[in-house]
Write an enzyme that holds these catalytic residues in place. Structure first.
Site, PDB file in Angstrom:
ATOM      1  N   GLY A 110      -3.419   0.487  -4.505  1.00  0.00           N
ATOM      2  CA  GLY A 110      -3.475  -0.446  -5.624  1.00  0.00           C
ATOM      3  C   GLY A 110      -2.749  -1.747  -5.343  1.00  0.00           C
ATOM      4  O   GLY A 110      -2.074  -1.910  -4.326  1.00  0.00           O
ATOM      5  N   GLY A 143      -0.037  -3.841  -5.269  1.00  0.00           N
ATOM      6  CA  GLY A 143       1.406  -3.687  -5.399  1.00  0.00           C
ATOM      7  C   GLY A 143       2.150  -4.986  -5.541  1.00  0.00           C
ATOM      8  O   GLY A 143       3.304  -5.000  -5.976  1.00  0.00           O
ATOM      9  N   ASP A 197       9.165  -4.901  -4.191  1.00  0.00           N
ATOM     10  CA  ASP A 197       9.577  -5.897  -5.178  1.00  0.00           C
ATOM     11  C   ASP A 197       8.401  -6.705  -5.717  1.00  0.00           C
ATOM     12  O   ASP A 197       8.563  -7.506  -6.642  1.00  0.00           O
ATOM     13  CB  ASP A 197      10.634  -6.833  -4.599  1.00  0.00           C
ATOM     14  CG  ASP A 197      10.155  -7.623  -3.378  1.00  0.00           C
ATOM     15  OD1 ASP A 197       8.935  -7.618  -3.089  1.00  0.00           O
ATOM     16  OD2 ASP A 197      11.004  -8.250  -2.711  1.00  0.00           O
ATOM     17  N   ARG A 247      -5.167 -16.749  -5.068  1.00  0.00           N
ATOM     18  CA  ARG A 247      -6.312 -16.414  -4.225  1.00  0.00           C
ATOM     19  C   ARG A 247      -7.583 -16.339  -5.058  1.00  0.00           C
ATOM     20  O   ARG A 247      -7.582 -15.820  -6.174  1.00  0.00           O
ATOM     21  CB  ARG A 247      -6.079 -15.081  -3.510  1.00  0.00           C
ATOM     22  CG  ARG A 247      -7.231 -14.680  -2.603  1.00  0.00           C
ATOM     23  CD  ARG A 247      -6.837 -13.598  -1.631  1.00  0.00           C
ATOM     24  NE  ARG A 247      -6.690 -12.294  -2.258  1.00  0.00           N
ATOM     25  CZ  ARG A 247      -6.354 -11.192  -1.595  1.00  0.00           C
ATOM     26  NH1 ARG A 247      -6.094 -11.249  -0.298  1.00  0.00           N
ATOM     27  NH2 ARG A 247      -6.227 -10.034  -2.225  1.00  0.00           N
ATOM     28  N   ASP A 271      -8.976  -0.222   2.541  1.00  0.00           N
ATOM     29  CA  ASP A 271      -8.557  -1.005   1.370  1.00  0.00           C
ATOM     30  C   ASP A 271      -8.554  -2.498   1.661  1.00  0.00           C
ATOM     31  O   ASP A 271      -8.304  -3.299   0.753  1.00  0.00           O
ATOM     32  CB  ASP A 271      -7.177  -0.547   0.879  1.00  0.00           C
ATOM     33  CG  ASP A 271      -6.119  -0.608   1.965  1.00  0.00           C
ATOM     34  OD1 ASP A 271      -6.256   0.145   2.943  1.00  0.00           O
ATOM     35  OD2 ASP A 271      -5.168  -1.390   1.848  1.00  0.00           O
ATOM     36  N   ASN A 272      -8.834  -2.882   2.913  1.00  0.00           N
ATOM     37  CA  ASN A 272      -8.909  -4.293   3.280  1.00  0.00           C
ATOM     38  C   ASN A 272     -10.327  -4.716   3.616  1.00  0.00           C
ATOM     39  O   ASN A 272     -10.534  -5.706   4.324  1.00  0.00           O
ATOM     40  CB  ASN A 272      -7.992  -4.593   4.473  1.00  0.00           C
ATOM     41  CG  ASN A 272      -6.527  -4.468   4.124  1.00  0.00           C
ATOM     42  OD1 ASN A 272      -6.151  -4.585   2.964  1.00  0.00           O
ATOM     43  ND2 ASN A 272      -5.698  -4.218   5.118  1.00  0.00           N
TER      44      ASN A 272
END
Length: 496
Positions: A88, A90, A123, A174, A250-251
């Site tokens: 997901g 992050g 973070d 983006r 995931d990319n």
């Protein structure tokens, strides 16, 4: 002056399982580094309004524009071959979608905008260096004509992020046709949620393959569309020497755009085994492995879609295999056609693959620069240099220039068999062989100037050069040069 976003957030209308609703975390003192004014206008946004303090706060996530529905998207993924059932967004938050002046729907996403439920103790922030790298490389890819996500803006946050050392924080805005990944399908398939897989496929079809929805077998047509787009995309990468560096599922976007510029890089000297990524110790995502990895990733997508392809598993597997078999043919055709264009061939002949492979082998043995070899071949093929006297600039790139001479004689003989005049050939070659790419040492120099000295002049200059990669630009000729031995960048790093 208020920045107005005309949002129409179709993904946020999907079931709640597809995302987590989360607001960006406000930052201390956002400041604009760069706004892509041309892209803003294309999206129907007012660049002057986005440049105001209020607009910069939107771009930093300090304020949320009216109509936005901020979400972090859920997805899974195979990372270096190992499956992770929940990844997901992050450190990214999708503000929403806008329909631009060209009628295209695109996502507006903030990267580095704070933690989300998918942050896995991170973070959720981004350091300045990776933000500048993605801005530079994604915009360079767009100028090269390669499908890609785009950079709308980069801002500093006025805060530090702690990595190995404290670093200045930044946020990238983006733009993407969508952020739907193969890993998005895997997230639901791994949970056995066929209804969610179907809803996601229907949404992705409506967005990227509307003609597939009307096909006799819509989910097969959708799968075949994704396969075709990825085959063409990877061929385009390889024709400019681009190495993604982290081709996890995931990319890989189902839209066919290049996404997630982490440890990406462009080759200098040609070597099919080139790896830059510091986290790719086994060379899984090396330059020459990219087609096979793309097919492997697409196989994982096909597995997710099996329940939609046919009622019986055996029939569904047969459909998936037939669709996947088309990847190799599509990629090979696109790559070979591109290589023919790069060496100035207009007509296809049976022995062309051998001629091309012989050049690549000699480039590898001679440590010839990938980009400059093809660019200088264009000049060697031009009018007034119809013979070996035109080859000096190319042969100088080879450690043993005689190795090039042997090939060049065959090449010129092959060119003589076609009807195009030298000027036409040279111009056609220059349109597919860039003079300028975002060379790794140049990108690193931009990052160091910004991080160490808060100097963005090199960043602006590099962006300007890369916006016209097929032009000569005599004033910036040095940007075409390969790195000196002490300038070589051998490892690139993820931006997390």
């Amino acid at each position: 002056m208020t920045a107005q976003f005309r949002f129409d957030n179709s993904y946020a209308r999907l079931p709640e399982a597809f995302y987590a609703r989360v607001l960006p975390t406000p930052v201390a003192a956002p400041a604009l580094i760069k706004l892509n004014r041309a892209l803003a206008t294309e999206l129907g946004l007012d660049p002057d309004a986005l440049s105001t303090p209020e607009g910069v706060e939107f771009l930093a996530g300090r304020r949320v524009p009216e109509g936005a529905e901020p979400i972090a998207m859920a997805y899974a993924g195979h990372q270096f071959g190992g499956f992770v059932p929940q990844l997901g967004d992050g450190r990214a938050i999708l503000l929403g979608e806008v329909v631009g002046l060209d009628g295209r729907r695109r996502d507006i996403q903030l990267k580095g905008s704070g933690p989300t439920p998918f942050s896995r103790r991170g973070d959720g922030r981004a350091a300045l260096g990776p933000v500048l790298r993605e801005y530079v490389v994604s915009e360079a890819m767009a100028a090269l004509g390669i499908p890609t996500t785009r950079a709308l803006a980069a801002v500093t946050t006025g805060e530090e992020v702690l990595r190995e050392t404290p670093l200045p924080g930044a946020v990238l805005t983006r733009i993407a046709s969508s952020h739907i990944r193969i890993g998005t399908f895997q997230y639901f398939a791994a949970r056995g949620d066929v209804d969610a897989v179907r809803a996601l496929a229907d949404h992705a079809m409506a967005r990227h393959d509307p003609e597939a929805a009307a096909a006799a077998e819509p989910y097969r047509a959708f799968l075949e569309g994704v396969i075709a787009r990825q085959a063409d995309l990877v061929a385009r990468w390889m024709l400019v020497g681009f190495i993604h560096g982290v081709m996890n599922t995931d990319n890989m976007s189902v839209s066919g755009e290049t996404i997630d510029y982490g440890p990406c890089a462009f080759m200098d000297a040609y070597d099919a085994a080139t790896v830059f990524s510091s986290i790719d110790a086994q060379g899984r995502y090396a330059y020459a492995n990219q087609p096979a990895i793309a097919r492997w990733n697409l196989t994982r997508l096909a597995e997710c879609l099996l329940p939609l392809l046919a009622g019986e598993e055996e029939a569904a597997v047969a459909i998936a295999r037939e669709a996947l078999a088309g990847f190799g043919e599509r990629f090979n055709a696109a790559f070979l056609a591109g290589l023919r264009r790069k060496i100035g061939l207009f007509e296809a002949r049976e022995d062309d693959p051998d001629l091309i492979q012989d050049l690549l082998d000699r480039m590898a043995a001679g440590k010839a620069d990938f980009t400059l070899t093809f660019r200088r071949l264009a000049d060697a093929a031009g009018p007034g240099v119809d013979g070996p006297e035109g080859d000096g600039a190319v042969r100088a790139l080879f450690e043993d220039p005689a190795a090039y001479d042997d090939w060049a004689a065959r090449w010129r003989q092959r060119l003589a068999g076609e009807s195009q005049d030298a000027a036409t050939r040279r111009e056609a070659m220059r349109r597919v062989n860039p003079a300028f790419i975002p060379r790794n040492h140049r990108v690193e120099a931009v990052i160091r100037a910004a991080v160490d000295r808060q100097d963005y002049v090199p960043f602006e200059e590099l962006l300007a050069v890369l916006s016209a990669p097929y032009d000569d630009q005599p004033a910036f000729a040095a940007y075409a040069d390969p790195p000196e031995p002490d300038q070589r960048v051998l490892r690139t790093f993820c931006g997390t």
